[in-house]
Design an enzyme around this catalytic site. Structure first.
Site, PDB file in Angstrom:
ATOM      1  N   HIS A 248     -31.581   0.813  36.255  1.00  0.00           N
ATOM      2  CA  HIS A 248     -32.728   0.501  35.406  1.00  0.00           C
ATOM      3  C   HIS A 248     -32.679   1.432  34.204  1.00  0.00           C
ATOM      4  CE1 HIS A 248     -37.273  -0.655  35.244  1.00  0.00           C
ATOM      5  NE2 HIS A 248     -36.823  -0.369  34.042  1.00  0.00           N
TER       6      HIS A 248
ATOM      7  N   HIS B 281     -39.656  -1.578  45.330  1.00  0.00           N
ATOM      8  CA  HIS B 281     -40.536  -0.499  44.879  1.00  0.00           C
ATOM      9  C   HIS B 281     -41.254   0.115  46.082  1.00  0.00           C
ATOM     10  CE1 HIS B 281     -41.981   1.604  41.264  1.00  0.00           C
ATOM     11  NE2 HIS B 281     -42.960   1.978  42.073  1.00  0.00           N
TER      12      HIS B 281
ATOM     13  N   GLU C 120     -31.988  -3.851  35.640  1.00  0.00           N
ATOM     14  CA  GLU C 120     -33.415  -4.054  35.463  1.00  0.00           C
ATOM     15  C   GLU C 120     -33.862  -3.456  34.130  1.00  0.00           C
ATOM     16  OE1 GLU C 120     -34.744  -3.534  40.160  1.00  0.00           O
ATOM     17  OE2 GLU C 120     -35.229  -1.966  38.700  1.00  0.00           O
TER      18      GLU C 120
END
Length: 237
Positions: A43, A190, A70
């Protein structure tokens, strides 16, 4: 079996804290694959405080499993993804100064923008996923953008599970059913951890992939990276 994609941001954070190339991000990613993980996730953020844009390019040369990038689809991110062409791009609406992702997309409000971005990626052979809350309206909105998948934002589940409230998984179970009915593939991520992943997996139908980074790396400090990767794989069977 649900696939495990390991987010290696924290490896880059550790490397960057001293400069140089220790730990070697590319070697760690290859080791994680050798240990059995079915994907690598990164990410990158605009300030490159952990994953650098060059890391995204370099990882493309070594990752042999699924490669997931991401991020918030600002222009520089879009250009990076089109250059690297990962297996999957996951669109996350994080602010430039966000410490970590903290909300899913409003897929109704941002439908036209998301559709335009997704069309660009799909035209380049890149699978698309949208980061969303376990909210039926947002999942229905995601289906209208042309996305291939959604990634359920699981922080609220993890929070409730830690308090002993296993009913916190219910909205995610219902969301998974709706996503499947709408033809959307289902990912999740998450705050998933060794403590809560098995129960989540058991209660979420059609779960294709989980992306786990922070917890997995922290657990590895005590238990070892190879051991932890295989513990996750066993819980995801």
């Amino acid at each position: 079996m649900t696939k495990l994609s390991v987010n290696v941001n924290k490896i880059a954070t550790l490397r960057n804290s001293r400069g140089g190339n220790v730990p070697n991000l590319l070697k760690v990613a290859q080791d994680i694959e050798d240990f059995g993980a079915q994907g690598i996730t990164i990410h990158p953020r605009p300030d490159e405080r952990h994953i650098k844009y060059q890391d995204a390019r370099d990882l493309k040369k070594v990752v042999q499993t699924e490669y997931n990038i991401e991020g918030n689809p600002i222009r520089s991110f879009i250009d990076l993804v089109l250059e690297v062409k990962p297996t999957q791009v996951t669109l996350v609406p994080d602010a430039v100064d966000a410490i970590t992702s903290n909300a899913g997309w409003d897929t109704v409000k941002h439908k036209d923008f998301l559709k335009e971005v997704i069309d660009t990626f799909r035209n380049n052979g890149i699978r698309t996923s949208i980061f969303v809350d376990a909210n039926i309206k947002m999942i229905e909105g995601a289906a209208l953008t042309g996305a291939d998948r959604i990634e359920l934002y699981t922080e609220s589940y993890a929070h409730e599970y830690a308090k002993g409230n296993k009913n916190g998984v219910t909205p995610f179970t219902e969301a998974a059913k709706v996503a499947y009915q709408l033809g959307l593939g289902l990912n999740a991520g998450h705050d998933l951890s060794l403590d809560n992943i098995k129960y989540f997996k058991e209660n979420i139908p059609h779960l294709l992939e989980v992306s786990i980074g922070h917890a997995l790396i922290c657990e590895s400090l005590y238990l070892g990276l190879e051991n932890v990767v295989n513990m996750y794989l066993n819980k995801l069977k």
